[in-house]
Design an enzyme around this catalytic site. Structure first.
Site, mmCIF file in Angstrom:
data_model
loop_
_atom_site.group_PDB
_atom_site.id
_atom_site.type_symbol
_atom_site.label_atom_id
_atom_site.label_comp_id
_atom_site.label_asym_id
_atom_site.label_seq_id
_atom_site.Cartn_x
_atom_site.Cartn_y
_atom_site.Cartn_z
ATOM 1 N N GLU A 87 0.866 -1.180 0.000
ATOM 2 C CA GLU A 87 0.000 0.000 0.000
ATOM 3 C C GLU A 87 0.906 1.234 0.000
ATOM 4 O O GLU A 87 2.001 1.206 0.580
ATOM 5 C CB GLU A 87 -0.855 -0.021 1.272
ATOM 6 C CG GLU A 87 -1.635 1.234 1.586
ATOM 7 C CD GLU A 87 -2.181 1.239 3.033
ATOM 8 O OE1 GLU A 87 -1.509 0.714 3.941
ATOM 9 O OE2 GLU A 87 -3.302 1.754 3.227
ATOM 10 N N ASN A 137 -7.626 5.694 -1.501
ATOM 11 C CA ASN A 137 -6.425 4.883 -1.244
ATOM 12 C C ASN A 137 -6.570 3.680 -2.176
ATOM 13 O O ASN A 137 -7.463 2.860 -1.984
ATOM 14 C CB ASN A 137 -6.394 4.465 0.228
ATOM 15 C CG ASN A 137 -5.129 3.728 0.597
ATOM 16 O OD1 ASN A 137 -4.398 3.265 -0.277
ATOM 17 N ND2 ASN A 137 -4.867 3.609 1.891
ATOM 18 N N LYS A 156 -9.717 1.309 -1.546
ATOM 19 C CA LYS A 156 -9.832 0.782 -0.181
ATOM 20 C C LYS A 156 -11.192 1.101 0.438
ATOM 21 O O LYS A 156 -11.617 2.272 0.466
ATOM 22 C CB LYS A 156 -8.725 1.384 0.689
ATOM 23 C CG LYS A 156 -8.627 0.840 2.110
ATOM 24 C CD LYS A 156 -7.377 1.422 2.770
ATOM 25 C CE LYS A 156 -7.158 0.878 4.164
ATOM 26 N NZ LYS A 156 -5.894 1.435 4.749
ATOM 27 N N GLU A 210 -6.810 8.561 7.550
ATOM 28 C CA GLU A 210 -7.322 8.052 6.269
ATOM 29 C C GLU A 210 -8.765 8.482 6.024
ATOM 30 O O GLU A 210 -9.155 8.739 4.886
ATOM 31 C CB GLU A 210 -7.210 6.527 6.219
ATOM 32 C CG GLU A 210 -5.760 6.047 6.175
ATOM 33 C CD GLU A 210 -5.655 4.576 5.877
ATOM 34 O OE1 GLU A 210 -5.202 3.829 6.744
ATOM 35 O OE2 GLU A 210 -6.022 4.164 4.773
ATOM 36 N N CYS A 234 -4.566 -3.080 3.195
ATOM 37 C CA CYS A 234 -4.277 -2.886 4.595
ATOM 38 C C CYS A 234 -5.398 -3.256 5.570
ATOM 39 O O CYS A 234 -5.618 -4.430 5.822
ATOM 40 C CB CYS A 234 -3.804 -1.456 4.821
ATOM 41 S SG CYS A 234 -2.795 -1.348 6.298
ATOM 42 N N ASN A 255 0.503 -0.695 5.555
ATOM 43 C CA ASN A 255 1.365 0.175 6.361
ATOM 44 C C ASN A 255 0.805 0.068 7.778
ATOM 45 O O ASN A 255 -0.235 0.686 8.069
ATOM 46 C CB ASN A 255 1.281 1.638 5.898
ATOM 47 C CG ASN A 255 2.014 1.893 4.586
ATOM 48 O OD1 ASN A 255 3.036 2.574 4.559
ATOM 49 N ND2 ASN A 255 1.492 1.385 3.486
HETATM 50 N N1 ING Z 1 -3.085 0.605 8.796
HETATM 51 C C1 ING Z 1 -3.404 -0.164 9.927
HETATM 52 C C2 ING Z 1 -3.891 -1.567 9.610
HETATM 53 O O1 ING Z 1 -5.068 -1.881 9.538
HETATM 54 C C3 ING Z 1 -4.486 -0.338 12.106
HETATM 55 C C4 ING Z 1 -4.303 0.534 10.892
HETATM 56 C C5 ING Z 1 -3.394 -0.844 12.799
HETATM 57 C C6 ING Z 1 -5.745 -0.696 12.481
HETATM 58 C C7 ING Z 1 -3.569 -1.666 13.906
HETATM 59 C C8 ING Z 1 -5.957 -1.527 13.576
HETATM 60 C C9 ING Z 1 -4.875 -2.019 14.291
HETATM 61 O O2 ING Z 1 -3.010 -2.406 9.484
HETATM 62 C C10 ING Z 1 -3.782 0.855 7.645
HETATM 63 N N2 ING Z 1 -3.176 1.658 6.747
HETATM 64 O O3 ING Z 1 -4.915 0.405 7.443
#
Ligand code: ING
Length: 311
Positions: free
Chosen positions: A48, A108, A124, A143, A169, A194
């Site tokens: 991503e 995204n 996304k 986001e 993601c 990410n």
């Molecule tokens: N990043 C993270 C993901 O879903 C996140 C945001 C991290 C959500 C940890 C929940 C827990 O991997 C993106 N860009 O979606």
């Protein structure tokens, strides 16, 4: 005749915010050419936001500064060297990027290209984080402020004697996303992420970030009999430490290849594309075993008062 496809997942280390598109694409081309140097690799998966730093991790107040992170067209001049390499090597390439449409809508996005031919595009759907800056957090996830929810649904296309879908993601944490692709016959999902090690909203999860990453993708692969190729943007990017763990997961749920670093790293695997059909013949035969008439609430609006709605 068994259908096989050799795929490579290319994990990226941090992309410095100061790096130009040209500099980043040159790095992607070098990695693409290394990944396809065996002459057998037919698919290369990048993460991503593979063209820029993951800018939702910080507040950008200048409209002009924010707009510079989006691609006005895809393909475009900056990405051309990567698509030329794809055509020259006869290997498809998937990469994620911030997209601005001609109608000035912001997404995204991920695209799969065979040379200059775009095979599939996905925007996304599951946008994590917040649409307002929270100054108390060590970093942001904006986001919901910088992107709209994807408006292409969960498309699947026939490609090289298989069916492929794309996710991005946070999508990988929601079972509905994989299921939407599997209902259309996808045997292969390419996704990128990410993912910060630290989750400000629930610090207790920090010790499990890698586990939750693998769990989400392995469950998606096994419960839908699909190959899942997950490419991380890893390492400390603009002050945010992100997990690596890029991996290739078989339809039986097993991780068959995985990155060990938190920098640029290539993993590859010869996928048996018929494994998906074998699992779907009996154990995960959706037609025989699923009861969609009993699942209606899953696709309806959320019940009032969740997580403790009236019973
Ligand atoms: N990043 C993270 C993901 O879903 C996140 C945001 C991290 C959500 C940890 C929940 C827990 O991997 C993106 N860009 O979606």
């Amino acid at each position: 005749m068994t259908r096989t496809l050799r795929a490579a997942v290319v994990q990226l280390g941090p992309i410095p915010d100061a790096d130009s598109r040209e500099k980043v694409v040159a790095r992607l081309v070098d990695l693409f050419e290394e990944a396809t140097s065996d002459g057998r690799t037919g698919l290369v998966v990048f993460p991503e936001a593979a063209l820029t730093a993951f800018f939702p991790h910080w507040e950008i107040t200048s409209t002009e500064e924010l707009q510079a992170y989006y691609e006005d067209q895809m393909p475009n001049e900056a990405i051309a060297p990567l698509l030329e390499a794809s055509a020259a090597r006869g290997a498809a390439v998937k990469f994620g990027y911030a997209e601005r449409t001609p109608e000035n809508r912001l997404f995204n996005t991920a695209s799969l290209f065979e040379g200059t031919q775009e095979v599939l595009r996905y925007r996304k759907v599951h946008l994590p984080g917040y649409n307002e800056v929270n100054p108390d957090l060590p970093f942001q996830n904006l986001e919901k402020k910088y992107f709209e929810v994807g408006n292409l649904g969960f498309p699947v296309t026939e490609w090289r004697d298989t069916r492929v879908g794309l996710l991005i993601c946070n999508d990988r944490r929601w079972p509905e996303a994989y299921r939407m692709l599997a209902l259309q016959g996808a045997e292969l999902v390419c996704l990128g992420y990410n993912t910060p090690i630290h989750t400000p909203s629930i610090p207790e999860a920090d010790q499990h970030t890698d586990f939750h990453n693998e769990l989400s993708m392995q469950a998606g692969a096994y419960q839908n009999s699909m190959w899942v190729l997950g490419a991380a943007k890893a390492g400390v990017e603009e002050g945010v430490d992100q997990i690596g763990g890029s991996c290739i997961i078989a339809p039986n749920g097993k991780i068959v290849a995985q990155a060990v670093s938190k920098d640029d790293e290539i993993i590859g695997y010869d996928m048996d594309l018929d494994m998906s059909a074998r699992f779907r013949e009996h154990m995960f035969n959706f037609t025989f075993h699923r009861r969609p008439e009993l699942y209606r609430p899953i696709s309806e609006p959320m019940p009032e008062g969740w997580p403790r709605p009236a019973l």
